[in-house]
Scaffold this motif. Structure first.
Motif, PDB file in Angstrom:
ATOM      1  N   CYS A  59       1.343  -1.339  -0.177  1.00  0.00           N
ATOM      2  CA  CYS A  59      -0.297  -0.190   0.240  1.00  0.00           C
ATOM      3  C   CYS A  59       0.835   1.064  -0.239  1.00  0.00           C
ATOM      4  N   VAL A  60       1.419   2.290  -1.122  1.00  0.00           N
ATOM      5  CA  VAL A  60       1.542   3.147  -1.071  1.00  0.00           C
ATOM      6  C   VAL A  60       0.504   4.542  -1.364  1.00  0.00           C
ATOM      7  N   ARG A  61       0.849   5.170  -0.893  1.00  0.00           N
ATOM      8  CA  ARG A  61       0.269   6.934  -0.966  1.00  0.00           C
ATOM      9  C   ARG A  61       0.910   8.013  -1.652  1.00  0.00           C
ATOM     10  N   TRP A  62       0.756   8.616  -2.220  1.00  0.00           N
ATOM     11  CA  TRP A  62       1.845  10.089  -2.838  1.00  0.00           C
ATOM     12  C   TRP A  62       1.020  11.119  -2.223  1.00  0.00           C
ATOM     13  N   GLN A  63       1.646  12.028  -1.806  1.00  0.00           N
ATOM     14  CA  GLN A  63       1.453  13.282  -1.144  1.00  0.00           C
ATOM     15  C   GLN A  63       0.985  14.311  -2.116  1.00  0.00           C
ATOM     16  N   LEU A  64      -0.564  15.096  -1.952  1.00  0.00           N
ATOM     17  CA  LEU A  64      -1.161  15.262  -3.066  1.00  0.00           C
ATOM     18  C   LEU A  64      -0.028  16.491  -3.435  1.00  0.00           C
ATOM     19  N   SER A  65       0.089  17.386  -2.291  1.00  0.00           N
ATOM     20  CA  SER A  65       1.022  18.109  -3.581  1.00  0.00           C
ATOM     21  C   SER A  65       2.492  18.292  -4.221  1.00  0.00           C
ATOM     22  N   SER A  66       3.095  16.936  -3.464  1.00  0.00           N
ATOM     23  CA  SER A  66       4.376  17.022  -4.343  1.00  0.00           C
ATOM     24  C   SER A  66       3.964  16.615  -5.752  1.00  0.00           C
ATOM     25  N   VAL A  67       2.909  15.701  -5.833  1.00  0.00           N
ATOM     26  CA  VAL A  67       2.443  15.580  -7.046  1.00  0.00           C
ATOM     27  C   VAL A  67       1.898  17.254  -8.369  1.00  0.00           C
ATOM     28  N   GLU A  68       1.395  17.728  -6.990  1.00  0.00           N
ATOM     29  CA  GLU A  68       0.704  18.948  -7.306  1.00  0.00           C
ATOM     30  C   GLU A  68       2.122  19.937  -8.183  1.00  0.00           C
ATOM     31  N   ARG A  69       3.661  19.870  -7.351  1.00  0.00           N
ATOM     32  CA  ARG A  69       4.815  20.539  -7.851  1.00  0.00           C
ATOM     33  C   ARG A  69       4.839  20.119  -8.711  1.00  0.00           C
ATOM     34  N   TRP A  70       5.206  18.792  -9.358  1.00  0.00           N
ATOM     35  CA  TRP A  70       5.742  18.041 -10.163  1.00  0.00           C
ATOM     36  C   TRP A  70       4.880  18.194 -11.436  1.00  0.00           C
ATOM     37  N   ILE A  71       3.438  18.797 -11.682  1.00  0.00           N
ATOM     38  CA  ILE A  71       2.925  19.017 -12.456  1.00  0.00           C
ATOM     39  C   ILE A  71       3.167  20.310 -13.000  1.00  0.00           C
TER      40      ILE A  71
END
Length: 77
Positions: A59-71
């Motif tokens: 089970c893994v999850r991403w921090q929303l903020s890190s994905v938003e920064r990547w985008i």
């Protein structure tokens, strides 16, 4: 990233914009980035995508903020 997608993810998870950095699933990451699971893991293996947080075995999850920064860091155009 369309604001509607982000809003839908937060609503589905009963999150509000004041919440502390929510964790999102692979499905959410795929929807936000328009990438396949394989593409995300390929980028991750090349250190070109944010690392997920391991919640438990399998089970893994991403921090929303890190994905938003990547985008946001993607080249425009």
């Amino acid at each position: 990233m369309p604001a509607g997608q982000l809003r839908a993810i937060k609503q589905r998870k009963n999150m509000h914009t004041t919440d502390v950095d929510p964790l999102i699933t692979m499905k959410d990451v795929c929807q936000l980035t328009n990438l396949s699971r394989a593409s995300i893991y390929r980028l991750r293996n090349n250190d070109a995508f944010p690392a997920p947080r391991r919640i438990s075995r399998g089970c893994v999850r991403w921090q929303l903020s890190s994905v938003e920064r990547w985008i946001e860091a993607l080249p425009k155009g």
